[in-house]
Scaffold this motif. Structure first.
Motif, PDB file in Angstrom:
ATOM      1  N   VAL A 127       0.846  -1.199   0.000  1.00 47.64           N
ATOM      2  CA  VAL A 127       0.000   0.000   0.000  1.00 47.64           C
ATOM      3  C   VAL A 127       0.882   1.250   0.000  1.00 47.64           C
ATOM      4  CG1 VAL A 127      -1.648   1.369   1.343  1.00 47.64           C
ATOM      5  CG2 VAL A 127      -1.980  -1.101   1.112  1.00 47.64           C
ATOM      6  N   TYR A 128       1.926   1.217   0.808  1.00 50.46           N
ATOM      7  CA  TYR A 128       2.875   2.332   0.896  1.00 50.46           C
ATOM      8  C   TYR A 128       3.492   2.631  -0.468  1.00 50.46           C
ATOM      9  CZ  TYR A 128       6.894   4.975   2.792  1.00 50.46           C
ATOM     10  OH  TYR A 128       7.839   5.932   3.066  1.00 50.46           O
ATOM     11  N   GLU A 129       3.903   1.572  -1.174  1.00 52.01           N
ATOM     12  CA  GLU A 129       4.517   1.743  -2.492  1.00 52.01           C
ATOM     13  C   GLU A 129       3.505   2.234  -3.521  1.00 52.01           C
ATOM     14  OE1 GLU A 129       7.710   1.643  -3.174  1.00 52.01           O
ATOM     15  OE2 GLU A 129       8.082   1.203  -1.056  1.00 52.01           O
ATOM     16  N   GLN A 130       2.301   1.700  -3.469  1.00 56.30           N
ATOM     17  CA  GLN A 130       1.260   2.135  -4.408  1.00 56.30           C
ATOM     18  C   GLN A 130       0.888   3.595  -4.161  1.00 56.30           C
ATOM     19  OE1 GLN A 130       0.050   0.537  -7.005  1.00 56.30           O
ATOM     20  NE2 GLN A 130       1.159  -1.376  -6.619  1.00 56.30           N
ATOM     21  N   TYR A 131       0.858   3.992  -2.906  1.00 57.24           N
ATOM     22  CA  TYR A 131       0.550   5.386  -2.565  1.00 57.24           C
ATOM     23  C   TYR A 131       1.598   6.319  -3.168  1.00 57.24           C
ATOM     24  CZ  TYR A 131      -0.815   9.399   0.315  1.00 57.24           C
ATOM     25  OH  TYR A 131      -1.243  10.646   0.740  1.00 57.24           O
ATOM     26  N   LYS A 132       2.845   5.914  -3.073  1.00 59.31           N
ATOM     27  CA  LYS A 132       3.933   6.735  -3.612  1.00 59.31           C
ATOM     28  C   LYS A 132       3.802   6.904  -5.124  1.00 59.31           C
ATOM     29  CE  LYS A 132       8.021   5.027  -2.907  1.00 59.31           C
ATOM     30  NZ  LYS A 132       9.286   4.638  -2.241  1.00 59.31           N
ATOM     31  N   ASN A 136       3.251  10.670  -5.835  1.00 59.13           N
ATOM     32  CA  ASN A 136       4.615  11.178  -6.037  1.00 59.13           C
ATOM     33  C   ASN A 136       5.250  11.640  -4.732  1.00 59.13           C
ATOM     34  OD1 ASN A 136       4.703  10.758  -8.874  1.00 59.13           O
ATOM     35  ND2 ASN A 136       3.481  12.619  -9.171  1.00 59.13           N
ATOM     36  N   LYS A 137       4.606  11.302  -3.639  1.00 62.14           N
ATOM     37  CA  LYS A 137       5.165  11.513  -2.302  1.00 62.14           C
ATOM     38  C   LYS A 137       4.834  10.275  -1.480  1.00 62.14           C
ATOM     39  CE  LYS A 137       3.166  15.405  -1.149  1.00 62.14           C
ATOM     40  NZ  LYS A 137       2.861  16.608  -0.309  1.00 62.14           N
ATOM     41  N   THR A 138       5.576  10.064  -0.397  1.00 64.19           N
ATOM     42  CA  THR A 138       5.232   8.954   0.478  1.00 64.19           C
ATOM     43  C   THR A 138       4.059   9.362   1.360  1.00 64.19           C
ATOM     44  OG1 THR A 138       6.703   9.623   2.287  1.00 64.19           O
ATOM     45  CG2 THR A 138       7.645   8.237   0.544  1.00 64.19           C
ATOM     46  N   ILE A 139       3.372   8.370   1.887  1.00 63.70           N
ATOM     47  CA  ILE A 139       2.259   8.674   2.766  1.00 63.70           C
ATOM     48  C   ILE A 139       2.734   9.366   4.044  1.00 63.70           C
ATOM     49  CG2 ILE A 139       2.278   6.396   3.885  1.00 63.70           C
ATOM     50  CD1 ILE A 139      -0.831   6.625   3.970  1.00 63.70           C
ATOM     51  N   THR A 140       3.935   9.049   4.485  1.00 62.51           N
ATOM     52  CA  THR A 140       4.451   9.702   5.692  1.00 62.51           C
ATOM     53  C   THR A 140       4.739  11.184   5.436  1.00 62.51           C
ATOM     54  OG1 THR A 140       6.634   8.810   5.119  1.00 62.51           O
ATOM     55  CG2 THR A 140       5.388   7.641   6.803  1.00 62.51           C
ATOM     56  N   GLU A 141       5.129  11.516   4.217  1.00 61.31           N
ATOM     57  CA  GLU A 141       5.308  12.927   3.876  1.00 61.31           C
ATOM     58  C   GLU A 141       3.973  13.663   3.892  1.00 61.31           C
ATOM     59  OE1 GLU A 141       9.124  13.182   0.906  1.00 61.31           O
ATOM     60  OE2 GLU A 141       7.345  12.187   0.128  1.00 61.31           O
ATOM     61  N   MET A 153       2.641   4.508  10.446  1.00 62.74           N
ATOM     62  CA  MET A 153       3.049   4.041   9.122  1.00 62.74           C
ATOM     63  C   MET A 153       4.538   3.731   9.082  1.00 62.74           C
ATOM     64  SD  MET A 153       0.364   3.730   7.346  1.00 62.74           S
ATOM     65  CE  MET A 153       1.165   3.344   5.788  1.00 62.74           C
ATOM     66  N   GLU A 154       5.350   4.517   9.773  1.00 63.97           N
ATOM     67  CA  GLU A 154       6.786   4.229   9.826  1.00 63.97           C
ATOM     68  C   GLU A 154       7.046   2.893  10.516  1.00 63.97           C
ATOM     69  OE1 GLU A 154       8.609   8.774   9.903  1.00 63.97           O
ATOM     70  OE2 GLU A 154       8.320   7.695  11.788  1.00 63.97           O
ATOM     71  N   CYS A 155       6.396   2.660  11.651  1.00 64.72           N
ATOM     72  CA  CYS A 155       6.606   1.412  12.379  1.00 64.72           C
ATOM     73  C   CYS A 155       6.162   0.198  11.568  1.00 64.72           C
ATOM     74  CB  CYS A 155       5.855   1.446  13.710  1.00 64.72           C
ATOM     75  SG  CYS A 155       6.579   2.511  14.969  1.00 64.72           S
ATOM     76  N   LEU A 156       5.074   0.344  10.830  1.00 71.53           N
ATOM     77  CA  LEU A 156       4.529  -0.767  10.059  1.00 71.53           C
ATOM     78  C   LEU A 156       5.250  -0.989   8.734  1.00 71.53           C
ATOM     79  CD1 LEU A 156       0.728  -0.046  10.591  1.00 71.53           C
ATOM     80  CD2 LEU A 156       1.948  -2.072  11.427  1.00 71.53           C
ATOM     81  N   GLN A 160      12.932   0.997   9.874  1.00 66.10           N
ATOM     82  CA  GLN A 160      14.274   1.576  10.004  1.00 66.10           C
ATOM     83  C   GLN A 160      14.211   3.101  10.095  1.00 66.10           C
ATOM     84  OE1 GLN A 160      17.051   0.163   7.081  1.00 66.10           O
ATOM     85  NE2 GLN A 160      17.339  -1.775   8.124  1.00 66.10           N
ATOM     86  N   THR A 161      13.256   3.702   9.393  1.00 66.57           N
ATOM     87  CA  THR A 161      13.080   5.157   9.487  1.00 66.57           C
ATOM     88  C   THR A 161      12.710   5.556  10.910  1.00 66.57           C
ATOM     89  OG1 THR A 161      12.339   5.274   7.191  1.00 66.57           O
ATOM     90  CG2 THR A 161      11.772   7.132   8.603  1.00 66.57           C
ATOM     91  N   TYR A 162      11.783   4.807  11.498  1.00 70.43           N
ATOM     92  CA  TYR A 162      11.363   5.093  12.875  1.00 70.43           C
ATOM     93  C   TYR A 162      12.516   4.884  13.844  1.00 70.43           C
ATOM     94  CZ  TYR A 162       8.837   4.791  17.283  1.00 70.43           C
ATOM     95  OH  TYR A 162       8.419   4.984  18.576  1.00 70.43           O
TER      96      TYR A 162
END
Length: 226
Positions: A127-132, A136-141, A153-156, A160-162
């Protein structure tokens, strides 16, 4: 202390401290396996004679209550199967909820809550990749103003970002006690290559900036992970 009991006590303490510590609830619910989270729920019930869901529903008064109750109640599928078309559809749903809704109320959106609390981690990574691809941005952005959802979303999806954020905050020269406790909790509870890989990037800062017993704890736990 058994990991289940440890997590149950972390959850209880986070509830007592209120909104500034709700990220601890997110961290535990999103970085543990389904069986580990279930074990923590059982331990909580045994220790405090109440369910964690009951306490969350009673103590949390803000808009995040629905999301957090659903999150700790989840028992996610842990297999590797992912349906790309479903992930794409759910990415569109998240994008619409973020772009068209009141960002402060996204945590109350039934479809958003269902996607984030019921889907497997491999599915959510898709889902994260499809959202990007769609945004054209990540969902966390796109969730900068909704910190709790961003950390979820970072934890899931990108743990590593979290982990990197926790290390960075705790190893600054002006790090406060809360940031240091967060790092201690992280290195004491996370297992596997991801936490070790992140820790390796901060070895120099740990050596130069951390002193005394705190340094001994970090170095000792991380050495075990090696």
């Amino acid at each position: 202390m058994h990991p289940w009991e440890r997590d149950a006590r972390f959850l209880k303490k986070a509830l007592k401290k209120g909104p500034p510590q709700y990220n601890v609830i997110v961290e535990i619910a999103c970085t543990r396996s389904s069986d580990q989270l279930l074990g923590a729920r059982k331990a909580y019930h045994s220790l405090f004679n109440r369910s964690i869901e009951e306490d969350l529903a009673f103590h949390i008064k803000g808009s995040e209550r629905k999301l957090l109750v659903a999150l700790v109640s989840a028992y996610r599928y842990e297999g590797s199967k992912v349906k790309e078309d479903t992930a794409r559809s759910e990415a569109k749903a998240l994008l619409n909820a973020i772009n068209n809704g009141d960002k402060r109320k996204i945590v109350e959106d039934d479809e958003v809550v269902t996607i984030l609390t019921a889907r497997s981690k491999p599915h959510l990574k898709e889902v994260y990749e499809q959202y990007k691809k769609l945004s054209n941005k990540t969902i966390t952005e796109d969730l900068e103003v909704e910190l709790l959802l961003k950390e979820m979303m970072e934890c899931l999806c990108t743990p590593q970002t979290y982990f990197t954020k926790i290390f960075d905050a705790a190893l600054r020269d002006n790090a406060n006690e809360g940031a240091k406790k967060a790092l201690t909790r992280l290195v004491a509870t996370q297992k596997g290559g991801e936490i070790k890989e992140v820790a390796t990037k901060f070895e120099e800062q740990i050596e130069e900036r951390v002193k005394g017993a705190y340094k001994d704890v970090l170095v000792g736990v991380l050495a075990k992970e090696g």
